[in-house]
Design an enzyme around this catalytic site. Structure first.
Site, PDB file in Angstrom:
ATOM      1  N   SER A 550      -7.188  26.893  98.611  1.00 41.00           N
ATOM      2  CA  SER A 550      -6.977  25.550  99.055  1.00 41.00           C
ATOM      3  C   SER A 550      -8.077  24.898  99.683  1.00 41.00           C
ATOM      4  O   SER A 550      -9.079  24.440  99.082  1.00 41.00           O
ATOM      5  CB  SER A 550      -5.752  25.289  99.872  1.00 41.00           C
ATOM      6  OG  SER A 550      -4.841  24.266 100.087  1.00 41.00           O
ATOM      7  N   ASP A 631      -0.075  23.836  89.976  1.00 43.13           N
ATOM      8  CA  ASP A 631      -0.332  23.294  91.224  1.00 43.13           C
ATOM      9  C   ASP A 631      -0.618  21.901  91.186  1.00 43.13           C
ATOM     10  O   ASP A 631      -1.638  21.571  90.478  1.00 43.13           O
ATOM     11  CB  ASP A 631      -1.600  24.147  91.512  1.00 43.13           C
ATOM     12  CG  ASP A 631      -2.013  23.649  92.944  1.00 43.13           C
ATOM     13  OD1 ASP A 631      -1.464  22.840  93.544  1.00 43.13           O
ATOM     14  OD2 ASP A 631      -3.333  24.133  93.431  1.00 43.13           O
ATOM     15  N   HIS A 663       0.533  26.331  93.578  1.00 44.65           N
ATOM     16  CA  HIS A 663      -0.431  26.612  94.521  1.00 44.65           C
ATOM     17  C   HIS A 663      -0.759  27.797  95.127  1.00 44.65           C
ATOM     18  O   HIS A 663      -1.603  28.309  95.781  1.00 44.65           O
ATOM     19  CB  HIS A 663      -0.260  25.380  95.747  1.00 44.65           C
ATOM     20  CG  HIS A 663      -1.459  25.196  96.541  1.00 44.65           C
ATOM     21  ND1 HIS A 663      -2.738  24.829  95.882  1.00 44.65           N
ATOM     22  CD2 HIS A 663      -1.563  25.384  97.769  1.00 44.65           C
ATOM     23  CE1 HIS A 663      -3.491  24.468  96.889  1.00 44.65           C
ATOM     24  NE2 HIS A 663      -2.945  24.737  98.276  1.00 44.65           N
TER      25      HIS A 663
END
Length: 688
Positions: A550, A631, A663
């Site tokens: 991320s 994601d 994600h």
């Protein structure tokens, strides 16, 4: 038959002896993936028992399974007792008001419904039988009503209409969808036109809940919120006559709004929800009545569109509507909170200098006093004078602990020991927190962890872990995705820094990353790794790899072009490659617009200032790129662009894509593949 029994007995004895004499070893990903996970403790009204969940993993079926367990706290030797056995999971336990039964959610009948398990004996009985799944629920304090949420088409007159429309959509050969507003998709799901709507239903004399009435359907929003909202976002009043909940009005602005408000509605329906917090354009959430029903506590932010603003507690007089900020002077952001049974305090969890502690907050003064020591408190429950909490740390998954409320220096008594036998021969890597002077001369904290088999005088290759968020923390906790013990088990030392922007060090420290993604955080990472190498001589700084997901994945791309001589390899999971593409393709637009100082079309300079795409020509470090194709936070094009940039320049690189993950990597088999691929990449570059 006798011979067979003797053979089996001999085998068991041999197995036990072998286990007792097993050589110590480090934690493996197979260990991590199959660990039992303890959570969701709920005390009975008289505090004599605690029910909780245990999630186990079936590798053959490639899924987890959650069941209910209970401990009698008044027994001479409190021992966990399993309550549910079904193939389908049982979750979200709640006690009946007199403690004679437990209500829970399960799909054992084919759809997710509310069930009731009598503790005096007998099988669980279904309480709801609706044509749609019940996503979450609460039982009223008197046990005569349920509040619950279901996904429905708001223009449908009843639940059958939604069921019919969903079935018709499934049969339609045309698959196209037409949208006229955002969200088009959120987290990992395309919008199908349904909202999460809050309902209530009376429980009849037969124990069944029927004839649901809508409580929030008149509002254009989801209750609870998507994608992670649950029953913590709505509550009954102590007399059961009122329900409060939080909701964000969608309209055309939902994708760039964090304006959640608290609403009140009669529990039996019949009136429109009333907004209790219209004056605050930022986030208001998780309202809870005091035990006497006179005061409503809720968490609030002050800055609109900033999802990482500090949550402070506000108290509202129910009769007058007058509000009072309780924790303005306490520079921590409240996570979970509940009223103490006597109503004189609220207990709350919050990040705090690399820990996630439990605090008692005086309801009169707002003074916060820590109740838990080092570690991560993930959940807690109270009744009368008893507190039970789930707490983990860097060397243990969450276990349940019991404490007495109101006792000075009360010690926590451990109630569960899940995984102790299974991991009896596992030796964990020793860890330590340290601090150093980071960017602007500020004190910054981090952790180091030794390999499980570290020996004095030896140096070990380093896995340098960078957390996501970016407003988050890699502290003293246990993770089933990014766990330093897996690297310690594979022979690596780990270093992880809570750089500028991390939570638990004051809101100003958290704020400091906005509009500065590649500035102070990168400086902290450089200074932190150098400080760790100087302080801990067992770190082989010259033999290290950087890993992150991320925002941590963004930082891997930023490191490639701005610290290109720092590491022998990089692992980038779901990382931002091009901030312009991110601005126009991510779903929660408020995030990028706050972090980069506005929309891209109004402030392109803010988005481009720390854009990794501008530094691709300087890339040279081998990189493993990982992406979940579901994601929608950081879409797949970002990973494909990263991999293309690497391949086009002839840089040693690999791409690992999961078509069925978002994600996060959640499926057990995928998690095992992820870890083996990542560790293989580190081995290739650090253990030649």
């Amino acid at each position: 038959m006798k011979l067979r029994l003797l053979v089996v007995a001999a085998a068991l004895v041999a197995s036990g002896a072998q286990h007792a004499q097993a050589a110590p070893r480090g934690l493996t990903i197979e260990d991590l993936a199959t660990m039992e996970r303890v959570g969701s403790p709920v005390l009975s009204p008289d505090a004599s028992k605690v029910v909780y969940t245990v999630r186990s993993t079936n590798l053959e079926k490639n899924r987890g399974n959650t069941q209910l367990w209970m401990i009698d706290l008044r027994a001479a030797k409190p021992t966990p007792q399993r309550l549910t056995q079904a193939d389908a999971s049982s979750t979200d336990p709640e006690w009946s008001p007199n403690g004679d039964a437990i209500y829970f959610l399960s799909a054992r009948s084919g759809s997710n419904q509310v069930w009731r398990l009598p503790l005096g004996g007998g099988e669980a009985v279904r309480v709801t039988d609706f044509p749609l799944d019940v996503d979450n629920f609460r039982l009223s304090p008197k046990g005569d009503r349920l509040a619950f949420s279901m996904a429905v088409f708001r223009d449908c007159a009843d639940l059958a209409c939604t069921k019919q429309r969903v079935d018709e959509q499934a049969k339609n050969k045309a698959t196209g969808k037409v949208y006229d507003r955002l969200f088009v998709r959120h987290w990992d799901t395309w919008n199908d036109g349904r909202n999460a709507v809050l309902y209530s239903a009376a429980i009849g004399a037969d124990g069944k809940a029927a004839n649901p009435v809508s409580l929030s359907g008149s509002l254009d929003g989801d209750v609870p919120s998507k994608p992670f909202g649950d029953h913590e976002e709505y509550q009954f009043s102590p007399d059961g006559k009122t329900v409060v909940f939080n909701a964000r009005i969608a309209g055309k602005t939902e994708a760039w709004s964090t304006n959640f408000d608290i609403y009140s509605v009669p529990a039996a329906g019949g009136a429109a929800p009333r907004n209790l917090t219209p004056e605050n354009p930022a986030w208001d959430s998780k309202a809870q009545f005091s035990p006497d029903g006179r005061t409503l506590a809720y968490a609030a932010m002050k800055r609109p569109t900033f999802e990482a603003d500090r949550f402070h507690l506000v108290l509202m007089d129910v009769a007058t509507g007058q509000k009072r900020a309780l924790t303005d002077a306490w520079d921590r952001s409240v996570s979970e909170f509940h009223w103490a049974p006597d109503g004189k305090a609220l207990l709350a969890t919050a990040d705090d200098i690399g820990q996630h502690r439990l605090f008692s907050i005086d309801a009169a003064s707002g003074k916060a006093t820590p109740l838990s020591g080092p570690g991560y408190v993930s959940a807690f429950t109270m009744a009368r004078d008893t507190l039970v909490m789930a707490q983990a740390n860097l060397a243990s998954g969450a276990q349940l602990f019991k404490m007495k409320l109101g006792q000075a220096n009360a010690k926590a008594e451990q109630l569960t020991t899940n995984n102790d036998a299974k991991l009896a021969d596992v030796r964990y890597g020793e860890y330590e927190q340290f601090s150093f002077k980071g960017a602007n001369g500020d004190t910054v904290y981090g952790h180091v962890m030794k390999p499980w088999n570290a020996e004095p005088g030896k140096k070990y290759p380093v896995a340098f872990l960078v957390h996501g968020g970016p407003q988050g923390s890699f502290g003293n906790s246990w993770s089933y995705r990014w766990n330093p013990q897996v690297y310690a088990g594979a022979g690596y030392a780990t270093v992880f820094i809570d750089f500028h922007g991390s939570t638990g060090y004051g809101q100003a420290f958290t704020d400091s990353i906005s509009n500065d993604w590649g500035g102070k955080p990168l400086e902290d990472l450089k200074l932190g790794l150098a400080a760790a190498a100087a302080k801990f001589p067992w770190l082989d700084r010259a033999n290290s790899c950087a890993l992150g997901a991320s925002y941590g994945g963004y930082m891997m791309n930023w490191i490639e072009g701005n610290w290109s001589d720092g590491f022998k390899c990089i692992v980038n999971h779901d990382g931002v490659f091009d901030t312009r593409g991110m601005a126009y393709s991510t779903e929660e637009i408020w995030f990028t617009e706050w972090e980069y100082g506005g929309s891209y079309f109004k402030n392109p300079e803010g988005h481009e200032k720390f854009n990794p795409v501008h530094h691709v020509a300087k890339w040279k470090t081998p990189m493993l790129v990982v992406q979940g194709d579901l994601d929608f936070r950081i879409p797949t094009a970002q990973a494909l662009s990263t991999f293309t940039a690497l391949q086009r320049q002839g840089i040693d690189s690999k791409l690992l894509v999961f078509p069925d993950e978002n994600h996060w990597v959640l499926k057990p088999a995928n998690s095992i593949l992820w870890h083996h691929t990542v560790l293989g990449w580190l081995d290739q570059h650090l253990k030649k």
